[in-house]
Every structure is written in structure tokens, then in C-alpha cells.
Scaffold this motif. Structure first.
Motif, PDB file in Angstrom:
ATOM      1  N   THR A 181     -13.915  64.327  88.169  1.00  0.00           N
ATOM      2  CA  THR A 181     -15.324  63.989  87.955  1.00  0.00           C
ATOM      3  C   THR A 181     -15.735  62.813  88.820  1.00  0.00           C
ATOM      4  OG1 THR A 181     -15.242  64.788  85.669  1.00  0.00           O
ATOM      5  CG2 THR A 181     -17.031  63.279  86.231  1.00  0.00           C
ATOM      6  N   LYS A 185     -18.777  63.137  91.489  1.00  0.00           N
ATOM      7  CA  LYS A 185     -19.949  62.258  91.440  1.00  0.00           C
ATOM      8  C   LYS A 185     -20.105  61.456  92.726  1.00  0.00           C
ATOM      9  CE  LYS A 185     -20.874  61.583  86.538  1.00  0.00           C
ATOM     10  NZ  LYS A 185     -21.279  60.581  85.532  1.00  0.00           N
ATOM     11  N   LYS A 188     -21.572  63.605  95.298  1.00  0.00           N
ATOM     12  CA  LYS A 188     -22.988  63.857  95.028  1.00  0.00           C
ATOM     13  C   LYS A 188     -23.860  62.685  95.472  1.00  0.00           C
ATOM     14  CE  LYS A 188     -26.223  64.719  91.212  1.00  0.00           C
ATOM     15  NZ  LYS A 188     -26.356  64.924  89.748  1.00  0.00           N
TER      16      LYS A 188
END
Length: 253
Positions: A181, A185, A188
Motif C-alpha cells: 500500500t 500510494k 499515485k
């Protein structure tokens, strides 16, 4: 309140000049350790870290150049300014010293005010860097800082541990998310994986220090947690498209 004395190591084999410099520095609030050759100085500096080192270039047993190259191997002295005093006007020799990483030169004969101003300026520069980054290293040093709270948290943790290798698993744990994760992230919000982001954040820190005047590349590598100077230089060139040395040359023009 009077400032504490500046700890200076003076290496000079000329007794008359050494005595004069010792007296001058002492009168200007320096604690001076005067040593007569490079061998004595190397032995002393292995267990003592001054605020500044001032060394003659031409000396018996071990000259100033050899001394500096030996001192570069000691991580405790990477951030200590090193001034060479010389009567040698050969540009080739002086450029070689600068390539090694010597901070500055003073040519004999010199004016006492020149010596004092150069020392004070170098120490002020070092203190400015320490003051700018040590108390609050999270305020103005990142170029890719996201407005997202997530990336701000990543920056804070990385910069708090900037001198060490950041463990991605530990970083994810401190953010209460999984490693995958964390990577998703980061991709992103920053358009790169977490390892690249950490590396570039550290390099941005190094760039800011260079802009402030830091010229010791080994010190920069150590301060940003790179395992070696060669890895720091390679990573810097990949990121900025230019070597650290060429970057410094460009900003010095």
C-alpha cells in the motif's frame, strides 16, 4: 554573553610563523592546538575533532596534502573545514588540493584579517547549515512535497532518519499500512516507487546543502545516508543529469 572559544588545530613547522598565528588566533577567542608536522597532527586528530584545521602545505614527514588525504578517511572529520596555507603559486598544485576537497587556500604572505575572516566565514557557514537543517529538517527542503497528509508523513519519517538507510517495511509500519500500500500510494502521489522517492528526497536535501555552500561530497553522502561516495555520486547524476562536482561548479560561476 561571550561566545565559547573556537577549537582550532594549527599545523605549521615554521616556528616564527606558527608562534605568530597561534598568538593571533588565541587573542581572537580561539583555543589553539599547535602541531609542528602532519604526523603529529594525524595522531592528534584521530581522537580529537576541532571546529577548523589550518595546515601548511610544505612540511617535513607528512605535508599538508598527505595529511588531508589521510584525514578524509576519518568520518568524524568530514564536516571540519580544512584550510591550506602555502607560498606555492603553482595553479596545478592548488587545483589538485581543491579537487581533493580542501575547503580553501591562503597564500603566504597573508594579512591577518584575511586569515581571521576566512576562518570565521567557514565556521559561520557550517553553523548555518546545522541550524537550518537540524532543528526542523521538514520545512523547506523537499521539492516534491505533496499537499496530501500521507506524503507529508512519509517526508517527516524519512528526513528524521536521513543519515541512515530507511527500511521500507519499518516505514510502512510507522504509517500503519502494508508495504504494498505504501508503494501504491507513493506511485499515485509522486509518480515513482517508494525506494526512488526516498532516494530523491535525500538527494534534494544534499542539493540544498550544496546551494548553501557545502562542498565536501563525502560529508554529503554520510549526511544523507548513502552507503558510499560512489553510490551517492552515481545516484546524484542519474537524478540531476550532472555529477555533484559539476553541479557545484555551475552554482559557483
Amino acid at each position: 554573553m561571550k561566545n565559547p572559544p573556537i577549537e582550532a588545530v594549527l599545523i605549521e613547522d615554521d616556528l616564527a610563523l606558527g608562534e605568530a598565528m597561534n598568538e593571533l588566533l588565541t587573542l581572537n577567542n580561539f583555543n589553539v592546538k599547535w602541531l609542528k608536522n602532519g604526523v603529529e597532527a594525524l595522531h592528534y586528530l584521530k581522537s580529537n575533532v576541532p571546529d577548523i584545521i589550518i595546515s601548511d602545505l610544505m612540511m617535513p614527514l607528512m605535508d599538508g596534502e598527505q595529511l588531508f588525504l589521510n584525514l578524509k578517511k576519518l568520518k568524524t572529520l568530514n564536516a571540519v573545514p580544512f584550510i591550506i596555507i602555502t607560498a606555492n603559486l603553482d595553479d596545478t598544485i592548488q587545483l589538485r588540493q581543491l579537487e581533493h576537497g580542501v575547503t580553501d587556500f591562503i597564500r603566504k604572505p597573508f594579512k591577518t584579517v584575511e586569515l581571521l575572516l576566512k576562518i570565521q566565514n567557514l565556521i559561520a557557514l557550517k553553523q548555518n547549515i546545522i541550524n537550518k537543517y537540524k532543528p526542523d529538517p521538514f520545512s523547506k527542503i523537499t521539492i516534491k512535497l505533496s499537499e496530501k497528509d500521507f506524503m507529508s508523513s512519509v517526508n517527516e519519517i524519512v528526513l528524521k532518519n536521513i543519515k541512515s538507510k530507511v527500511d521500507v517495511n519499518e516505514l510502512a509500519s510507522q504509517l500503519f499500512i502494508s508495504k504494498s500500500t505504501l508503494d501504491k500510494k507513493t506511485r499515485k502521489y509522486a509518480n515513482c516507487n517508494i525506494s526512488q522517492y526516498i532516494r530523491e528526497l535525500k538527494l534534494d536535501f544534499a542539493v540544498k546543502m550544496m546551494d548553501l555552500g557545502e562542498r565536501n561530497f563525502q560529508f554529503l553522502a554520510d549526511e544523507t545516508g548513502f552507503k558510499s561516495l560512489s553510490y551517492f555520486s552515481t545516484s546524484f547524476k542519474q537524478y540531476k543529469g550532472i555529477t555533484p562536482r559539476d553541479y557545484v561548479k555551475n552554482i559557483s560561476k
